[in-house]
Scaffold this active site. Structure first.
Site, PDB file in Angstrom:
ATOM      1  N   SER A 179       0.858  -1.193   0.000  1.00  0.00           N
ATOM      2  CA  SER A 179       0.000   0.000   0.000  1.00  0.00           C
ATOM      3  C   SER A 179       0.893   1.241   0.000  1.00  0.00           C
ATOM      4  O   SER A 179       2.027   1.199   0.503  1.00  0.00           O
ATOM      5  CB  SER A 179      -0.847  -0.015   1.274  1.00  0.00           C
ATOM      6  N   SER A 180       0.368   2.347  -0.509  1.00  0.00           N
ATOM      7  CA  SER A 180       1.172   3.580  -0.523  1.00  0.00           C
ATOM      8  C   SER A 180       1.387   4.131   0.886  1.00  0.00           C
ATOM      9  O   SER A 180       2.246   4.987   1.085  1.00  0.00           O
ATOM     10  CB  SER A 180       0.506   4.637  -1.403  1.00  0.00           C
ATOM     11  N   CYS A 181       0.632   3.629   1.880  1.00  0.00           N
ATOM     12  CA  CYS A 181       0.827   4.142   3.246  1.00  0.00           C
ATOM     13  C   CYS A 181       2.080   3.580   3.911  1.00  0.00           C
ATOM     14  O   CYS A 181       2.398   3.945   5.039  1.00  0.00           O
ATOM     15  CB  CYS A 181      -0.403   3.890   4.107  1.00  0.00           C
ATOM     16  N   LYS A 241       2.393  -4.200   6.483  1.00  0.00           N
ATOM     17  CA  LYS A 241       2.703  -4.270   5.046  1.00  0.00           C
ATOM     18  C   LYS A 241       4.216  -4.191   4.804  1.00  0.00           C
ATOM     19  O   LYS A 241       4.744  -4.861   3.926  1.00  0.00           O
ATOM     20  CB  LYS A 241       1.967  -3.153   4.292  1.00  0.00           C
ATOM     21  N   HIS A 279     -13.160   3.541   2.622  1.00  0.00           N
ATOM     22  CA  HIS A 279     -12.292   4.623   2.176  1.00  0.00           C
ATOM     23  C   HIS A 279     -13.159   5.781   1.663  1.00  0.00           C
ATOM     24  O   HIS A 279     -14.367   5.650   1.506  1.00  0.00           O
ATOM     25  CB  HIS A 279     -11.357   4.118   1.072  1.00  0.00           C
ATOM     26  N   TYR A 298      -1.148  -0.780  10.244  1.00  0.00           N
ATOM     27  CA  TYR A 298      -1.350  -1.416   8.931  1.00  0.00           C
ATOM     28  C   TYR A 298      -0.067  -1.298   8.097  1.00  0.00           C
ATOM     29  O   TYR A 298       0.378  -2.267   7.468  1.00  0.00           O
ATOM     30  CB  TYR A 298      -2.516  -0.726   8.236  1.00  0.00           C
TER      31      TYR A 298
HETATM   32  O1  GFB Z   1      -9.726   7.058   2.048  1.00  0.00           O
HETATM   33  P1  GFB Z   1      -9.362   7.393   3.453  1.00  0.00           P
HETATM   34  O2  GFB Z   1     -10.201   6.819   4.516  1.00  0.00           O
HETATM   35  O3  GFB Z   1      -7.903   6.951   3.738  1.00  0.00           O
HETATM   36  O4  GFB Z   1      -9.405   8.994   3.627  1.00  0.00           O
HETATM   37  P2  GFB Z   1      -6.390   7.503   3.702  1.00  0.00           P
HETATM   38  C1  GFB Z   1      -8.798   9.875   2.741  1.00  0.00           C
HETATM   39  C2  GFB Z   1      -9.142  11.313   3.088  1.00  0.00           C
HETATM   40  O5  GFB Z   1     -10.535  11.524   2.828  1.00  0.00           O
HETATM   41  C3  GFB Z   1      -8.922  11.682   4.562  1.00  0.00           C
HETATM   42  C4  GFB Z   1     -11.148  12.184   3.922  1.00  0.00           C
HETATM   43  O6  GFB Z   1      -8.414  12.998   4.611  1.00  0.00           O
HETATM   44  C5  GFB Z   1     -10.353  11.649   5.126  1.00  0.00           C
HETATM   45  O7  GFB Z   1     -10.537  12.481   6.256  1.00  0.00           O
HETATM   46  N1  GFB Z   1     -12.581  11.892   3.950  1.00  0.00           N
HETATM   47  C6  GFB Z   1     -13.559  12.811   3.737  1.00  0.00           C
HETATM   48  C7  GFB Z   1     -13.173  10.719   4.212  1.00  0.00           C
HETATM   49  N2  GFB Z   1     -14.762  12.260   3.908  1.00  0.00           N
HETATM   50  C8  GFB Z   1     -14.571  10.956   4.201  1.00  0.00           C
HETATM   51  C9  GFB Z   1     -15.448   9.868   4.475  1.00  0.00           C
HETATM   52  O8  GFB Z   1     -16.677   9.992   4.487  1.00  0.00           O
HETATM   53  N3  GFB Z   1     -14.877   8.645   4.712  1.00  0.00           N
HETATM   54  C10 GFB Z   1     -13.509   8.476   4.686  1.00  0.00           C
HETATM   55  N4  GFB Z   1     -13.011   7.229   4.903  1.00  0.00           N
HETATM   56  N5  GFB Z   1     -12.663   9.495   4.474  1.00  0.00           N
HETATM   57  C11 GFB Z   1      -6.008   5.016   4.166  1.00  0.00           C
HETATM   58  C12 GFB Z   1      -5.219   4.235   5.175  1.00  0.00           C
HETATM   59  O9  GFB Z   1      -5.653   6.315   4.369  1.00  0.00           O
HETATM   60  O10 GFB Z   1      -5.658   4.710   2.842  1.00  0.00           O
HETATM   61  C13 GFB Z   1      -5.048   2.838   4.834  1.00  0.00           C
HETATM   62  O11 GFB Z   1      -5.801   4.413   6.444  1.00  0.00           O
HETATM   63  C14 GFB Z   1      -4.756   2.593   3.372  1.00  0.00           C
HETATM   64  O12 GFB Z   1      -4.019   2.324   5.600  1.00  0.00           O
HETATM   65  C15 GFB Z   1      -5.635   3.409   2.478  1.00  0.00           C
HETATM   66  O13 GFB Z   1      -3.407   2.865   3.097  1.00  0.00           O
HETATM   67  C16 GFB Z   1      -5.278   3.284   1.020  1.00  0.00           C
HETATM   68  O14 GFB Z   1      -5.941   7.718   2.290  1.00  0.00           O
HETATM   69  O15 GFB Z   1      -6.203   8.675   4.598  1.00  0.00           O
END
Ligand code: GFB
Length: 322
Positions: free
Chosen positions: A108-110, A141, A180, A137
């Site tokens: 993953s890119s994280c 990875k 996500h 996580y």
């Molecule tokens: O996709 P996301 O949950 O994961 O959130 P990450 C990306 C951005 O979208 C964050 C915002 O800045 C969130 O605050 N966001 C806005 C939201 N509205 C929403 C919403 O309704 N739901 C969610 N989920 N986010 C994950 C990692 O990070 O990316 C994992 O936690 C993994 O480990 C994955 O690597 C690909 O991009 O921040």
């Protein structure tokens, strides 16, 4: 991959695994095998070893993982590190013991430092502190990458590792607590439109930048890597462009046709400010992403409207990699 060979896709019910099965089925050249969670617990090393012993896969795509969005990662770090380490140890060790010809591990890119120089090159791994919301996580990875590299060096296993950027597409998890951002926004705007609500809440400030890759592009990249890459170095898979969460929200709003307003919820975390992958290694291998973001969102919305998301098991459970 040799025509007629047996290919095991671990995590075939998840976003990535289901896309890899779709991609492999197109060629009709392989005997693709999968195992449901009820018959094979991928965290159980003995069960996995005996499955490999019986089925004798020649190629393995390790797309099984416990995954989730920012809040799920931040809330359940113990589950994320335990389940991912367990799956990785079981499957990589079974692949070694049973003489698998080649295995592709999905990272993953994280895994990259929170403040890595952008776009992020593969050699940024382990050069700085990780983003706190998904550290557990990411550590799991990174351990998977190091296990692939260690098995290559010590035992001569042909294990390779791909690092996808943020993914979306059919088979995604639309549960608002664990998903996500992209599927969450599709659901939120759709439900707000149906219920004539005046506003939709978008988490954080809207300022973080993210790169979004359609999972069918990722599946194609994984098959390409299986065919052309035999090296321990990790390979980024992305589109090479990112957008802000605010821009994404407006795009999803437009696709869904929601007439109301967006409100930002500052009580929710932003996560890492930016994670755009440098995709020049993948480009030098003759591959690039094809599905434009807007077209990908439109087709994913159509998939959501078909009700198919209620019938899939994608989510934070073992078996879904995103
Ligand atoms: O996709 P996301 O949950 O994961 O959130 P990450 C990306 C951005 O979208 C964050 C915002 O800045 C969130 O605050 N966001 C806005 C939201 N509205 C929403 C919403 O309704 N739901 C969610 N989920 N986010 C994950 C990692 O990070 O990316 C994992 O936690 C993994 O480990 C994955 O690597 C690909 O991009 O921040």
């Amino acid at each position: 991959m040799k025509s007629g060979s047996t290919v095991f896709v671990a995590g075939h019910k998840g976003l990535v695994g289901s896309a890899i099965v779709r991609r492999l089925s197109k060629d009709d050249a392989y005997r693709v095998i999968t195992a449901d969670r009820s018959t094979l617990d991928l965290t159980d090393a003995r069960m996995v070893d005996s499955y490999f012993d019986r089925q004798r896969p020649e190629y393995v795509f390790l797309a099984a993982a416990k995954v989730g969005g920012i809040l799920a990662n931040d809330s359940y770090p113990g589950d994320f590190i335990r389940e991912n380490l367990s799956i990785q140890i079981s499957v990589l060790e079974a692949a070694r013991r049973n003489g698998v010809s080649k295995l592709l591990f999905l990272g993953s890119s994280c895994i990259y430092p929170r403040l890595a120089p952008q776009p992020i090159r593969e050699d940024a791994l382990l050069t700085g502190p990780l983003e706190a919301t998904n550290e557990a996580y990411a550590i799991a990875k990174i351990a998977g990458i190091k296990m692939c590299q260690g098995y290559r060096r010590q035992y001569g296993c042909n294990f390779i590792a791909a690092m996808p950027t943020n993914l979306y597409g059919p088979g995604d998890n639309f549960d608002l607590h664990s998903s996500h951002v992209l599927p969450a926004l599709i659901r939120k705007f759709h439900e707000a439109k149906e219920e004539h609500r005046p506003t939709v809440q978008v988490w954080g400030s809207g300022k973080p930048r993210r790169e979004f890759l359609h999972v069918d592009d990722l599946a194609d990249a994984c098959v390409h890597l299986m065919n052309v890459w035999d090296d321990g170095d990790i390979v980024n898979v992305g589109v090479g462009q990112d957008i802000t969460i605010a821009e994404l929200a407006e795009m999803v709003q437009d696709v869904v046709g929601y007439p109301g307003k967006i409100q930002y919820d500052a009580t929710k975390p932003d996560g890492t400010p930016r994670k755009l992958l440098d995709v020049s290694r993948m480009a030098s291998l003759g591959w690039q992403a094809r599905i434009p973001l807007r077209a990908g969102i439109e087709s994913t919305y159509r998939w959501f409207l078909s009700g198919a998301h209620d019938r899939t098991s994608a989510g934070t459970g073992v078996g879904a990699q995103a």
